[in-house]
Design a protein around this motif. Structure first.
Motif, short mmCIF file in Angstrom:
data_model
loop_
_atom_site.label_atom_id
_atom_site.label_comp_id
_atom_site.label_asym_id
_atom_site.label_seq_id
_atom_site.Cartn_x
_atom_site.Cartn_y
_atom_site.Cartn_z
N HIS A 31 38.47 46.88 44.40
CA HIS A 31 39.58 47.06 43.47
C HIS A 31 40.16 48.46 43.46
N HIS B 283 44.57 39.00 43.59
CA HIS B 283 45.06 40.28 43.06
C HIS B 283 46.49 40.60 43.47
N THR C 80 38.72 33.86 39.65
CA THR C 80 38.70 35.31 39.81
C THR C 80 39.66 36.06 38.89
N HIS D 23 38.34 39.02 36.04
CA HIS D 23 39.57 39.71 35.65
C HIS D 23 40.38 38.95 34.61
N HIS E 282 39.95 41.73 49.55
CA HIS E 282 39.92 41.22 48.18
C HIS E 282 41.16 41.62 47.38
FE LIG Z 1 38.64 41.24 41.88
#
Ligand SMILES: [Fe+2]
Length: 450
Positions: free
Chosen positions: A266, A154, A110, A440, A202
């Protein structure tokens, strides 16, 4: 162009098709001038199924595409699988519960970030994987045994303290943990957070003094898991809430604020302003209500939490579809003026990439203006990664890096664009083989990890 095979799932057609070879290329063809100050690696992760097949866009195996820039040269391009247990044993399935609960069983597909001298390949259900500077896999990490559950893809690096602020969510209790990694790479806080149920979280938000969890109605369903399906669905009965906690706080310090149901993969960035907390996000009306491919178009919204009245004001900024929002790393958690997003063309299809043009959008939150870099028909960029110019005075003095796929030649290139002017003409491009669409990436300066 890659041939279209209707027997292949839509996410694996065209430039969704994985690449099977791991390459190491030097003597790369450069057009324009690579700024000499760019000393580091542009790294990008994505789901690239090792077997050539995956049941869902999120299930492919992590492959890092990396470009080493130094002394004004494109020193090398490499692409490497992250060496997870799915590579050593391709018969393993992420939908097998016993596999999914093994924290080493990351798809590592990811994101990829640099922190405290290490490069970490991330996926949200498992441990991070450490890579070396040549993109070889070192090992999974549990931060010396301190990490006992999953680690988000993230995390946010605070530009003031150098901390890596993170969290982990789980289908089983505890459903949510807050994780704080010090600037030296030690995991110094692991805090159980009470939420109403197991949701797919997420990403999250940081400000100078707080973190904000997004507890949204994408809820785990163990019966779906037992049937070997993607175990998450939209739940109209689950309230959408934002949880605000001091960065060094604990569960009892979390304040929850309700907002209208939606999903956000996001956020762009968030910051404090007086008694309010501002969050700029790419918002979807819902996800996975009808099927696991139910992804409405994301759009740019601003949420403002009034911490005195408890009210969240929700304002749509733009009706144009965009995803992968980013800001300069130097303003993460601080008030930003500029944000960047990958535009999603209305007619875009992996089957017919020549029907639309790819673009990167730039939002000026001070003037409200939107500008864009148009890459032209059949040319699709990915997430824009901002790299500051040496001695830059303004927040947007710097470069936007991304890989652009050109459908007419079925090849890709690294582009270095001018973030201040948003000129369509690149500062530099590096010719590369086809790089599939991915997720990403980061600029990892040589001073951070080498
Ligand atoms: Fe993402």
């Amino acid at each position: 162009m890659t041939a279209i095979d209707n027997n292949v799932p839509s996410h694996l057609r065209g430039n969704g098709a994985p690449v099977q070879d791991e390459r190491s290329l030097t003597d790369l063809r450069v057009k324009g001038t690579i700024p000499r100050e760019l000393d580091g690696r542009y790294l990008r992760n994505g789901a690239n199924p090792f077997t050539g097949v995956s049941d869902h866009p999120f299930f492919g195996d992590g492959m890092i595409h990396g470009m080493r820039l130094r002394d004004g040269k494109a020193e090398w391009y490499r692409n490497r699988y992250v060496q997870t247990p799915f590579i050593s044993d391709p018969s393993r399935s992420i939908l097998d519960l016993s596999v999914a609960m093994d924290m080493n069983s990351s798809k590592a597909n990811t994101h990829v970030v640099g922190h405290a001298g290490k490069i970490l390949a991330l996926e949200e259900g498992h441990f991070p994987y450490v890579l070396d500077g040549d993109l070889n896999t070192v090992s999974a990490t549990d931060f010396g045994g301190v990490l006992t559950g999953s680690f988000t893809a993230h995390p946010k690096i605070c530009p003031v303290t150098g901390e890596l602020l993170a969290f982990g969510y789980s289908a089983l209790e505890p459903y949510l943990r807050y994780l704080r990694v010090a600037a030296d790479g030690q995991l110094v806080q692991s805090e159980t957070i009470t939420v109403g149920g197991p949701t797919m979280m997420h990403d999250f938000n940081v400000t100078r003094n707080h973190v904000i969890f997004m507890d949204l109605p994408a809820v785990f369903d163990l019966e779906m898991a037992m049937r070997g399906e993607m175990p998450i669905h939209w739940d109209d009965a689950y309230p959408a809430r934002l949880g605000v906690m001091p960065r060094n706080g604990t569960d009892v310090d979390v304040r929850w604020f309700e907002l209208n149901p939606c999903y956000v993969f996001h956020p762009m960035n968030s910051y404090e302003e007086g008694d309010t907390i501002v969050l700029d996000v790419a918002r979807l009306s819902h996800i996975w209500r009808d099927s696991m491919m139910d992804f409405p178009m994301p759009q740019f919204w601003r949420w403002t939490i009034d911490t005195v009245t408890g009210k969240v004001t929700e304002e749509q900024v733009d009706d144009r579809a965009g995803e992968f929002p980013r800001v300069a790393d130097s303003v993460i958690g601080l008030k930003h003026r500029y944000g960047y997003m990958m535009a999603i063309p209305a007619a875009f299809s992996y089957d017919d990439p020549m029907s639309s043009s790819g673009a990167i959008m730039k939002y000026d939150r001070e003037t409200g203006a939107r500008s864009e870099i148009d890459f032209g028909r059949g040319r699709m960029p990915g997430e824009p990664v901002f790299v500051p110019a040496e001695g830059g005075k303004n927040e947007d003095d710097g470069y936007l890096l991304t890989f652009v796929y050109d459908a007419s030649s079925n090849t890709s290139e690294l582009v270095v664009m001018d973030a201040a002017t948003m000129s369509d003409t690149p500062i530099a491009t590096v010719d590369l083989p086809r790089i599939p669409h991915g997720f990403h990436g980061s600029w990892v300066a040589a001073s951070v990890a080498n």
